[in-house]
Design a protein around this motif. Sequence first.
Motif, PDB file in Angstrom:
ATOM      1  N   PRO A 186       4.491   9.720  -8.208  1.00 25.47           N
ATOM      2  CA  PRO A 186       3.295   9.226  -8.521  1.00 25.47           C
ATOM      3  C   PRO A 186       3.071   7.509  -7.175  1.00 25.47           C
ATOM      4  N   SER A 187       4.516   7.547  -6.761  1.00 27.60           N
ATOM      5  CA  SER A 187       4.036   6.299  -5.655  1.00 27.60           C
ATOM      6  C   SER A 187       3.818   6.554  -4.804  1.00 27.60           C
ATOM      7  N   PHE A 188       4.064   7.531  -3.898  1.00 29.89           N
ATOM      8  CA  PHE A 188       2.660   8.022  -3.274  1.00 29.89           C
ATOM      9  C   PHE A 188       2.034   8.569  -3.091  1.00 29.89           C
ATOM     10  N   MET A 231       1.088  -1.031  -0.134  1.00 28.80           N
ATOM     11  CA  MET A 231      -0.138  -0.306  -0.368  1.00 28.80           C
ATOM     12  C   MET A 231       0.948   1.129  -0.209  1.00 28.80           C
ATOM     13  N   LYS A 232       0.163   2.446  -0.954  1.00 24.93           N
ATOM     14  CA  LYS A 232       1.095   3.507  -0.933  1.00 24.93           C
ATOM     15  C   LYS A 232       1.239   4.236   0.478  1.00 24.93           C
ATOM     16  N   ALA A 233       2.515   4.537   0.640  1.00 21.78           N
ATOM     17  CA  ALA A 233       2.529   5.540   2.430  1.00 21.78           C
ATOM     18  C   ALA A 233       0.998   7.129   1.951  1.00 21.78           C
ATOM     19  N   THR A 234       0.555   7.586   3.147  1.00 22.78           N
ATOM     20  CA  THR A 234       0.109   8.713   2.822  1.00 22.78           C
ATOM     21  C   THR A 234       0.789   9.941   3.398  1.00 22.78           C
ATOM     22  N   ILE A 235       1.214  10.822   2.604  1.00 21.31           N
ATOM     23  CA  ILE A 235       2.304  12.246   3.017  1.00 21.31           C
ATOM     24  C   ILE A 235       0.865  13.205   2.850  1.00 21.31           C
ATOM     25  N   PRO A 236       1.025  13.544   4.541  1.00 21.79           N
ATOM     26  CA  PRO A 236       0.146  14.972   4.257  1.00 21.79           C
ATOM     27  C   PRO A 236       0.950  15.850   3.533  1.00 21.79           C
ATOM     28  N   PHE A 237      -0.034  16.851   3.645  1.00 16.82           N
ATOM     29  CA  PHE A 237       0.767  17.902   3.030  1.00 16.82           C
ATOM     30  C   PHE A 237      -0.020  19.847   3.434  1.00 16.82           C
ATOM     31  N   VAL A 238       0.929  19.993   4.030  1.00 14.82           N
ATOM     32  CA  VAL A 238       0.111  20.924   5.370  1.00 14.82           C
ATOM     33  C   VAL A 238       0.486  22.679   5.051  1.00 14.82           C
ATOM     34  N   ALA A 239      -0.415  23.245   5.063  1.00 17.11           N
ATOM     35  CA  ALA A 239      -0.473  23.886   4.115  1.00 17.11           C
ATOM     36  C   ALA A 239      -1.790  25.848   4.791  1.00 17.11           C
ATOM     37  N   ARG A 240      -0.615  26.441   4.865  1.00 20.91           N
ATOM     38  CA  ARG A 240      -1.600  27.457   5.148  1.00 20.91           C
ATOM     39  C   ARG A 240      -1.965  28.182   4.182  1.00 20.91           C
ATOM     40  N   THR A 241      -2.862  27.846   2.770  1.00 22.30           N
ATOM     41  CA  THR A 241      -3.383  28.955   2.323  1.00 22.30           C
ATOM     42  C   THR A 241      -5.047  28.889   1.612  1.00 22.30           C
ATOM     43  N   ASP A 242      -4.957  29.559   0.733  1.00 21.28           N
ATOM     44  CA  ASP A 242      -6.592  28.912   0.170  1.00 21.28           C
ATOM     45  C   ASP A 242      -6.295  27.730  -0.552  1.00 21.28           C
ATOM     46  N   ASP A 243      -7.817  27.228  -0.909  1.00 26.51           N
ATOM     47  CA  ASP A 243      -8.306  26.101  -1.742  1.00 26.51           C
ATOM     48  C   ASP A 243      -7.618  25.993  -3.040  1.00 26.51           C
ATOM     49  N   ALA A 244      -7.982  26.667  -3.920  1.00 28.41           N
ATOM     50  CA  ALA A 244      -7.115  26.629  -4.778  1.00 28.41           C
ATOM     51  C   ALA A 244      -5.483  26.849  -5.248  1.00 28.41           C
TER      52      ALA A 244
END
Length: 314
Positions: free
Chosen positions: A28-30, A1-14
Amino acid sequence: MKATIPFVARTDDADRETWLEALRAAMPSFKIDAFETLNGEQRQAARVAIVADPDPADLGQLPNLEWIHSLWAGVERIVTELPVDGPKIVRLEDPQMARTMAEAVIAWTLYLHRDMPRYRRQQEARVWKMHDLPLPSQRTIGILGLGNLGRMAAGQLLDRQFTVCGWSRSGAGMDGVETFSGPDGLDRMLSKSDIVIVLVPLTDETRGLLDADRLSAMKEGASLINFARGPIVEATALLEQLDRGHLKHAVLDVFEQEPLPQESPFWSHPDVTVLPHISGPTNRTTASAIVAENLAAYFETGKLPEFVDRKRGY
Ligand code: NAP
């Protein structure tokens, strides 16, 4: 199973979506997902996160993080906001960013070298008048900070035959560049530089580095370019030195408060060029490729890229 890497950003949705697209395309492997969409189990499992100006409260909900990979080169905000015993911080070191910053250094050095603010003023007054043009070798450019960005910029200035000096903590040498370190070294470099370019990180040691004393110790008629962080240069002292004509011009890309407040005197000062923090933008494609390489190496070998020294602050 692919490891989930969180993307943590203080920004807008777009912006978050655009980043996720670039990051997913590069690795693509993550499985890279916005922090907000992760369930409790995924948050517990995360060992590494990709961050862009992260909210420390969000990172606090990822209790098993070993390290975070920032998408920015400057880490002063994360360094002050995260606990010292928190995850290790890896900043973006992208040769493309260094090339882009060097391009900005060349552009604005030439702007000052070719006296463009003066010709602009002459045009406004319909004045046809030529001034002597010194050779690049007759202009000394002093760079504060000879790291990834400062070195690339110094190299490109040398290619254009400018006389280049550099100041750093270690005073490490560079071919063709006179190097300085320490407070005395800084004073000596400032006193001989026609153009001073700030490329040191903002730390406890560099906050207010160019204060009233240092600015007045700069060479008469010199100019300043700040591409690093606003609080390294004392704004009031800089305005004073420009007003009394000791300094000729300042190109400012970074400010204590960004966006620059409407009431700031910098906006309308005739000897100041205001730029909206555009000298060395992160390129999503090259940055994502570098993060991909670092993450792949970590998951294959367990080895972390070089991380920020929390004591030094950079
Ligand atoms: P870097 O590789 O860490 O280099 C930092 C340089 O500053 C090194 O030469 C270091 O000395 C020197 N330095 C640090 N603290 C010092 C001190 N107290 N006294 C003397 N020298 C000191 O950083 P970088 O990648 O070149 O980036 C520099 C800064 O540019 C970033 O921190 C960021 O704030 C800014 N930046 C701005 C933009 C923009 O768009 N405006 C974009 C990217 C980055 P040693 O060599 O001895 O370690």
